[in-house]
Design a protein around this motif. Structure first.
Motif, PDB file in Angstrom:
ATOM      1  N   LYS A 140       0.888  -1.163   0.000  1.00  0.00           N
ATOM      2  CA  LYS A 140       0.000   0.000   0.000  1.00  0.00           C
ATOM      3  C   LYS A 140       0.922   1.207   0.000  1.00  0.00           C
ATOM      4  CE  LYS A 140      -1.682   1.906   3.751  1.00  0.00           C
ATOM      5  NZ  LYS A 140      -2.420   2.173   4.995  1.00  0.00           N
ATOM      6  N   THR A 141       0.826   2.043  -1.020  1.00  0.00           N
ATOM      7  CA  THR A 141       1.716   3.207  -1.067  1.00  0.00           C
ATOM      8  C   THR A 141       1.198   4.273  -0.102  1.00  0.00           C
ATOM      9  OG1 THR A 141       0.430   4.196  -2.829  1.00  0.00           O
ATOM     10  CG2 THR A 141       2.271   2.810  -3.496  1.00  0.00           C
ATOM     11  N   GLN A 142       2.019   5.290   0.118  1.00  0.00           N
ATOM     12  CA  GLN A 142       1.608   6.380   1.013  1.00  0.00           C
ATOM     13  C   GLN A 142       0.375   7.087   0.452  1.00  0.00           C
ATOM     14  OE1 GLN A 142       4.640   5.575   0.040  1.00  0.00           O
ATOM     15  NE2 GLN A 142       6.219   6.231   1.463  1.00  0.00           N
ATOM     16  N   CYS A 143       0.176   6.974  -0.875  1.00  0.00           N
ATOM     17  CA  CYS A 143      -0.973   7.631  -1.506  1.00  0.00           C
ATOM     18  C   CYS A 143      -2.180   6.690  -1.566  1.00  0.00           C
ATOM     19  CB  CYS A 143      -0.590   8.130  -2.895  1.00  0.00           C
ATOM     20  SG  CYS A 143       0.374   6.938  -3.836  1.00  0.00           S
ATOM     21  N   PHE A 144      -2.124   5.566  -0.827  1.00  0.00           N
ATOM     22  CA  PHE A 144      -3.228   4.608  -0.749  1.00  0.00           C
ATOM     23  C   PHE A 144      -3.529   3.953  -2.097  1.00  0.00           C
ATOM     24  CE2 PHE A 144      -5.718   3.782   3.100  1.00  0.00           C
ATOM     25  CZ  PHE A 144      -5.049   4.562   4.022  1.00  0.00           C
ATOM     26  N   HIS A 145      -2.511   3.646  -2.874  1.00  0.00           N
ATOM     27  CA  HIS A 145      -2.693   2.844  -4.081  1.00  0.00           C
ATOM     28  C   HIS A 145      -2.021   1.493  -3.846  1.00  0.00           C
ATOM     29  CE1 HIS A 145      -3.553   6.794  -6.191  1.00  0.00           C
ATOM     30  NE2 HIS A 145      -4.644   6.055  -6.290  1.00  0.00           N
ATOM     31  N   TYR A 146      -2.529   0.474  -4.560  1.00  0.00           N
ATOM     32  CA  TYR A 146      -2.127  -0.901  -4.247  1.00  0.00           C
ATOM     33  C   TYR A 146      -1.492  -1.608  -5.425  1.00  0.00           C
ATOM     34  CZ  TYR A 146      -5.139   0.123  -0.422  1.00  0.00           C
ATOM     35  OH  TYR A 146      -5.687   0.733   0.656  1.00  0.00           O
ATOM     36  N   THR A 183       8.280   6.583  -8.245  1.00  0.00           N
ATOM     37  CA  THR A 183       6.985   7.255  -8.144  1.00  0.00           C
ATOM     38  C   THR A 183       5.871   6.224  -8.292  1.00  0.00           C
ATOM     39  OG1 THR A 183       7.081   7.727 -10.496  1.00  0.00           O
ATOM     40  CG2 THR A 183       7.728   9.514  -9.032  1.00  0.00           C
ATOM     41  N   CYS A 184       4.710   6.570  -7.770  1.00  0.00           N
ATOM     42  CA  CYS A 184       3.548   5.681  -7.841  1.00  0.00           C
ATOM     43  C   CYS A 184       3.101   5.576  -9.308  1.00  0.00           C
ATOM     44  CB  CYS A 184       2.429   6.259  -6.982  1.00  0.00           C
ATOM     45  SG  CYS A 184       0.840   5.473  -7.259  1.00  0.00           S
ATOM     46  N   PRO A 185       2.909   4.355  -9.823  1.00  0.00           N
ATOM     47  CA  PRO A 185       2.495   4.214 -11.223  1.00  0.00           C
ATOM     48  C   PRO A 185       1.110   4.795 -11.509  1.00  0.00           C
ATOM     49  CG  PRO A 185       3.176   2.089 -10.298  1.00  0.00           C
ATOM     50  CD  PRO A 185       3.126   3.064  -9.167  1.00  0.00           C
ATOM     51  N   VAL A 186       0.307   5.054 -10.470  1.00  0.00           N
ATOM     52  CA  VAL A 186      -1.034   5.593 -10.715  1.00  0.00           C
ATOM     53  C   VAL A 186      -1.038   7.116 -10.635  1.00  0.00           C
ATOM     54  CG1 VAL A 186      -3.423   5.677  -9.888  1.00  0.00           C
ATOM     55  CG2 VAL A 186      -2.213   3.510  -9.935  1.00  0.00           C
ATOM     56  N   CYS A 187      -0.532   7.689  -9.532  1.00  0.00           N
ATOM     57  CA  CYS A 187      -0.688   9.139  -9.349  1.00  0.00           C
ATOM     58  C   CYS A 187       0.644   9.894  -9.372  1.00  0.00           C
ATOM     59  CB  CYS A 187      -1.432   9.423  -8.057  1.00  0.00           C
ATOM     60  SG  CYS A 187      -0.494   8.992  -6.590  1.00  0.00           S
ATOM     61  N   ARG A 188       1.758   9.176  -9.532  1.00  0.00           N
ATOM     62  CA  ARG A 188       3.098   9.763  -9.633  1.00  0.00           C
ATOM     63  C   ARG A 188       3.589  10.459  -8.364  1.00  0.00           C
ATOM     64  NH1 ARG A 188       3.626  11.982 -15.783  1.00  0.00           N
ATOM     65  NH2 ARG A 188       2.622  10.216 -16.765  1.00  0.00           N
TER      66      ARG A 188
HETATM   67 ZN   LIG Z   1      -0.550   6.816  -5.915  1.00  0.00          ZN
END
Ligand SMILES: [Zn+2]
Ligand SMILES: [Zn+2]
Length: 299
Positions: A140-146, A183-188
């Motif tokens: 679970k990333t800090q931005c709540f993406h999985y 970086t997060c692949p969804v929201c960067r």
């Molecule tokens: Zn994210």
């Protein structure tokens, strides 16, 4: 007790229990009209083990609690549409049941219970598009993406490799001084993770059990159709060819240099267009030839 007093009493009790976890907005007449709370599953304050959350918004109509409040579930994390629909239905049932009585705390508890029961992301991994099964290791990333750890590792290794390859192409003064950061692949959003540790993860179960990819006759036909469409769109100028665009810029610089040195008539953009059209034609022809030779050798 008047309606307003009853609402006031309910809200005071909520504030006493939930403290900073609740926010109440008042209208111009000083009556509470919106109550908001972000709800997490009960994990005995172990924030790392909370994989889902949702923000509950309760809009209070004038004659609440004698009529149902309006419920909205916002910013869901780790929850898919069917879980959210289920939460809406359950919340609506609860509101029906509690007409004439305070219901906000009941709603919060109902949602918390549901989140605790399904405290495993029900969304899909944005890398492999498969879900999370029992036993899959995931982050679970800090931005709540999985992401499955397996997928996230592959993503990070590839993006880091790509980053270094791109840096190599740049002159030294243009290279990033900060180096690669994940970086997060969804929201960067920047993410922190230990790739060495993630590397040990096994592939996700659904991916392992998925049918092997097979190039069927139908898929082959689709590929050929898309190939024709690609060439057609490219011919029509509908696809930006980065290489051709770069060459265009080079030509513009050259033509203006020539005209300034020998004062000959500036051929203007027509030359550029002719040449780029010509190179596009060659490009498409070359591509077709390459495809054709590949196709014939494959046969
Ligand atoms: Zn994210
Ligand atoms: Zn995955």
């Amino acid at each position: 007790m008047s309606l307003n007093e009853r609402v006031q009493e309910e809200l005071e009790a909520l504030e006493a229990i939930l403290m900073d976890d609740i926010s109440i907005t008042y209208n111009d007449e000083g009556c509470a009209d919106l109550v908001k709370s972000t709800i997490f599953p009960s994990t005995a304050n172990e924030v790392d083990k909370q994989y889902v959350c949702v923000t509950l918004e309760v809009q209070l109509p004038e004659n609440y609690p004698d009529c149902k409040p309006l419920i909205k579930l916002k910013s869901p994390r780790g929850l898919d549409d069917s879980t959210i629909d289920h939460l809406y239905r359950e919340a609506d049932k609860k509101c029906e049941e509690y007409i004439g009585q305070p219901v906000i705390y009941e709603l919060i508890e109902l949602i918390r219970e549901n989140l605790t029961e399904s405290n495993l992301p029900t969304c899909h991994c944005a890398v492999c598009l498969y879900g999370f099964s029992e036993g899959d290791s995931f982050t679970k990333t800090q931005c709540f993406h999985y992401f499955h750890n397996y997928c996230l590792t592959n993503h990070l290794i590839i993006t880091e490799k790509h980053f270094h390859e791109e840096q190599e192409k740049l002159p030294a003064w243009k290279r990033s001084s900060e180096g690669f950061h994940a970086t997060c692949p969804v929201c960067r959003e920047s993410i922190k993770c230990d790739v060495e540790e993630l590397k040990t993860a096994l592939p996700p179960k659904e991916l392992e059990n998925a049918q092997k990819f097979e190039l069927t006759k139908d898929l082959k036909m689709l590929q050929e159709k898309m190939q024709q469409l690609y060439v057609y769109q490219k011919n029509k100028g509908g696809i930006i060819d980065i290489e051709a665009e770069e060459n265009k810029l080079l030509l513009i610089t050259n033509s203006s240099d020539n005209s300034s040195s020998d004062n000959s008539e500036d051929p203007g953009p027509s030359l550029v267009n002719n040449i780029s059209e010509h190179s596009l034609e060659n490009d498409v022809l070359g591509r077709n030839q390459r495809l054709f030779s590949k196709y014939s050798t494959n046969r």
